[in-house]
Write a protein that holds these residues in place. Structure first.
Motif, PDB file in Angstrom:
ATOM      1  N   ALA A  45       0.865  -0.957  -0.056  1.00 36.65           N
ATOM      2  CA  ALA A  45      -0.040   0.081   0.071  1.00 36.65           C
ATOM      3  C   ALA A  45       0.767   1.244  -0.059  1.00 36.65           C
ATOM      4  O   ALA A  45       0.430   2.143  -0.486  1.00 36.65           O
ATOM      5  N   SER A  46       1.925   1.085   0.720  1.00 39.52           N
ATOM      6  CA  SER A  46       2.940   2.351   0.920  1.00 39.52           C
ATOM      7  C   SER A  46       3.476   2.634  -0.727  1.00 39.52           C
ATOM      8  O   SER A  46       3.636   3.837  -1.028  1.00 39.52           O
ATOM      9  N   VAL A  47       3.953   1.366  -1.499  1.00 38.85           N
ATOM     10  CA  VAL A  47       4.372   1.718  -2.569  1.00 38.85           C
ATOM     11  C   VAL A  47       3.235   2.323  -3.700  1.00 38.85           C
ATOM     12  O   VAL A  47       3.513   3.354  -4.439  1.00 38.85           O
ATOM     13  N   ILE A  75      -5.284  -0.257 -10.083  1.00 39.37           N
ATOM     14  CA  ILE A  75      -5.257  -0.916  -8.844  1.00 39.37           C
ATOM     15  C   ILE A  75      -6.435  -1.839  -8.581  1.00 39.37           C
ATOM     16  O   ILE A  75      -6.400  -3.255  -8.437  1.00 39.37           O
ATOM     17  N   SER A  76      -7.554  -1.382  -9.240  1.00 42.05           N
ATOM     18  CA  SER A  76      -8.732  -2.121  -9.228  1.00 42.05           C
ATOM     19  C   SER A  76      -9.018  -3.309  -9.971  1.00 42.05           C
ATOM     20  O   SER A  76      -9.076  -4.419  -9.858  1.00 42.05           O
ATOM     21  N   PHE A  77      -8.179  -3.165 -11.229  1.00 36.91           N
ATOM     22  CA  PHE A  77      -8.139  -4.252 -12.265  1.00 36.91           C
ATOM     23  C   PHE A  77      -7.215  -5.458 -11.642  1.00 36.91           C
ATOM     24  O   PHE A  77      -7.586  -6.559 -11.828  1.00 36.91           O
ATOM     25  N   ASN A 110      -1.015  -7.505  -5.615  1.00 38.35           N
ATOM     26  CA  ASN A 110      -0.534  -7.830  -4.437  1.00 38.35           C
ATOM     27  C   ASN A 110      -1.591  -7.789  -3.232  1.00 38.35           C
ATOM     28  O   ASN A 110      -1.257  -8.404  -2.421  1.00 38.35           O
ATOM     29  N   GLU A 111      -2.311  -6.572  -3.155  1.00 36.47           N
ATOM     30  CA  GLU A 111      -3.150  -5.960  -2.250  1.00 36.47           C
ATOM     31  C   GLU A 111      -4.027  -7.139  -1.834  1.00 36.47           C
ATOM     32  O   GLU A 111      -4.310  -7.469  -0.904  1.00 36.47           O
ATOM     33  N   SER A 121       1.463   3.594   5.499  1.00 38.56           N
ATOM     34  CA  SER A 121       1.445   4.466   4.263  1.00 38.56           C
ATOM     35  C   SER A 121       1.388   5.747   4.565  1.00 38.56           C
ATOM     36  O   SER A 121       1.819   6.637   3.795  1.00 38.56           O
ATOM     37  N   THR A 122       0.807   6.293   5.904  1.00 43.49           N
ATOM     38  CA  THR A 122       0.733   7.466   6.049  1.00 43.49           C
ATOM     39  C   THR A 122       2.415   8.084   6.412  1.00 43.49           C
ATOM     40  O   THR A 122       2.944   8.863   5.651  1.00 43.49           O
TER      41      THR A 122
END
Length: 598
Positions: free
Chosen positions: A334-336, A374-376, A431-432, A464-465
């Motif tokens: 997520a951070s990437v 991302i969604s795909f 990956n997510e 992520s922040t």
């Protein structure tokens, strides 16, 4: 009624064969965690997965997730339009900030509380908050009212975004990836194409930006109805037996929870303030970061060494290497992604949007390269159910490489930038879904699923922040260096007197044609040269940010080597079964047979 050790062992069998544990240990876990409702899908009645309780619950989880995501994804791209209508306000950044802060903290608390007390009313309450928040935002007359509305939306989203444990416990282990893929369809609509929907309301309808909140009101209302009528997971009495609720209320870890909430809130708030609302050296930023960090350290020590009966985060979870590695990969992935999320919108506006100035929708379409990718990737990653650990290693590496390769893009390479952005985002999305699902499967006792995955969600937001702050600082510092390096020489080479350079930057900050007209010696050729130099300066700054992601992705690539192999755990076991309203037992063949016999 007394419970024998044999009964306890039979009731606490999980997908990790916990029935072999020592009876006294199982007795303790039975008391703390409640009864285990894990069954094989073959034991469920015919048509269970086609019945209204299951399908209605699945729809409730999906539409509520869409509403929770949309509460931020729809509003973020059009904040400038909102500010122009009911602002301007110096507090505009709080519209987005309050949402991210409340969800980052709320996921952890909701996960633990629903494990102990049951999920139904927390999910219903989440949609109530979401509904109230969207109504406030839809009718807001000031930015302060918008902030209040987004705070309510964020509180509601803390439950609405908890699909990682609400949906995964309802389906067999081997179908968890597909179930998450279903949820990400909602994410595709509300986040993947969210910017296009938001811009369409602003530029193509008479209701303007308020239309996105009218849509969210409808989604929250439908979700609320579905939660209420169809979602009946095990309640408190089914988990722990009647008459014990006040005991759990008394023994809950209020001190640890307060320290965790304040620690997360202050630390994340300080990071979000720094370099934006306040300078990094200001007392506001330094004090909140330091105090927040100390509270988090104290919280960890408190949870570790205090003899707590109902801790917020049971420390034994951190001895589960597979779970810890999966959450770490989920968070770093997520951070990437956040490097994309921070840099791509400004890249589009500065480098590529000027060539499409006559089409205000183009910016929204270009954003699909990020959100759509991302969604795909999340949808693609929901199908394979073999060699999951190898997939994680491959997609994380490929996504990281493509992200770093985006550093080669300039103002003259929009096609390359969009392609790399889409493909890199796709692999990060892949990956997510894999790492988040693997984390749910690695939870050894599925009665702690909400606690573990709620912590994972908060960890994802926390990491992520931090990374987003690092990227923002790097970008800001690089632009402060590259703009003076690129722009003045280009202006002077185009014919602008050196004495007018300062006036040019003053006019640039103003941003109007009238301001540029007051610059001595200005001409259309000089303006064009200045615009191109500014684009080149920004491209150089973006390049640095993309290259810096290698540090974070490198950590993830190393961790992926230790990613657990969970293929053998993809069984037909279902962690939680639904029951009909008023029926205090799981829906099984035995329950149905017994009711018919009666």
């Amino acid at each position: 009624m007394a419970t024998s050790n044999k009964d306890i062992q039979e009731a606490t069998v999980s997908h990790h064969d916990q029935a072999q544990a020592h009876p006294e240990t199982e007795l303790f876990r039975e008391v703390v965690l409640g009864h285990d409702f894990t069954v094989d899908s073959a034991e469920l009645p015919k048509g269970y997965f086609r019945g209204l309780p299951f399908l209605g619950s699945m729809f409730a989880i999906g539409v509520s997730y869409g509403a929770g995501v949309g509460g931020f994804a729809f509003a973020a791209p059009i904040l400038a339009n909102i500010d122009a209508d009911i602002g301007p306000s110096p507090n505009l950044t709080w519209v987005a900030l309050t949402y991210t802060l409340t969800t980052a903290i709320g996921l952890m608390v909701v996960g633990r509380l629903t494990d102990l007390f049951g999920r139904r009313w927390f999910m219903i309450g989440g949609n109530v908050f979401g509904l109230l928040g969207t109504i406030v935002c839809a009718t807001a007359k000031t930015i302060d009212a918008m902030i209040a509305g987004e705070t309510l939306i964020g509180l509601g989203a803390s439950a609405q975004l908890s699909f990682a444990f609400t949906i995964n416990e309802l389906v067999p282990f081997k179908y968890r990836f597909l179930a998450n893929g279903y949820i990400y369809i909602w994410g595709t609509v509300c986040s993947g194409i969210g910017p296009v929907i938001a811009y369409a309301f602003v530029y193509k309808t008479s209701v303007g930006w308020r239309g996105v909140f009218y849509l969210l009101i409808a989604m929250n209302a439908v979700g609320l109805a579905c939660w209420y009528f169809f979602y009946h997971p095990p309640n408190f009495n089914m988990k722990h037996g009647p008459g014990r609720k006040m005991q759990f209320v008394r023994e809950f870890d209020y001190i640890g929870t307060l320290m965790a909430i304040l620690g997360f809130l202050l630390f994340l708030m300080g990071l979000s303030w720094g370099g934006g609302l306040y300078p990094w050296k200001s007392a506001h930023v330094v004090a909140t970061i330091v105090v927040g960090f100390l509270l988090l350290v104290t919280f960890i020590l408190y949870e570790t060494f205090m003899p707590l009966k109902e801790p917020l985060i049971p420390v034994h979870l951190f001895r589960n290497r597979g779970l810890v590695i999966s959450i770490a990969l989920w968070s770093i992935g997520a951070s990437v992604y956040y490097a994309f999320a921070i840099v791509w919108p400004t890249m589009v506006v500065v480098l590529y949007a000027p060539a499409h100035a006559n089409d205000p929708m183009w910016t929204g379409y270009a954003a699909l390269a990020l959100n759509g990718g991302i969604s795909f990737g999340e949808l693609v990653g929901s199908w394979p159910r073999k060699w999951i650990h190898h997939q994680i290693r491959a997609v994380f590496f490929i996504g990281s490489v493509l992200l770093a390769a985006t550093a080669s893009c300039t103002a003259d390479t929009p096609g390359r930038a969009i392609t790399l952005m889409f493909l890199g985002s796709m692999f990060i999305g892949w990956n997510e879904i894999l790492t988040s699902c693997v984390a749910t499967i690695c939870v050894e006792d599925q009665r702690e699923l909400g606690t573990a995955i709620g912590f994972g969600g908060s960890s994802r937001s926390f990491v992520s922040t931090i990374c987003a702050t690092v990227y923002t600082v790097i970008l800001t510092n690089r632009i402060a260096t590259t703009v003076p390096q690129y722009v003045p020489p280009a202006l002077i080479a185009a014919g602008l007197p050196s004495s007018s350079v300062a006036d040019y930057f003053t006019a640039f900050a103003n941003g109007t044609a009238a301001a540029f007209a007051t610059v001595p010696g200005i001409s259309p050729t000089i303006l064009a040269a200045g615009e191109r130099a500014y684009q080149d300066a920004n491209a150089a700054a973006y390049k640095t940010v993309f290259l810096c992601t290698i540090a974070f992705s490198g950590i993830g690539i190393i961790l992926s080597i230790f990613c657990p192999n969970i293929d053998h755990l993809l069984t037909d076991k279902v962690t939680t079964t639904l029951h009909e309203s008023g029926h205090e037992g799981p829906i099984t063949k035995e329950a149905v047979t017994g009711s018919e016999a009666a």
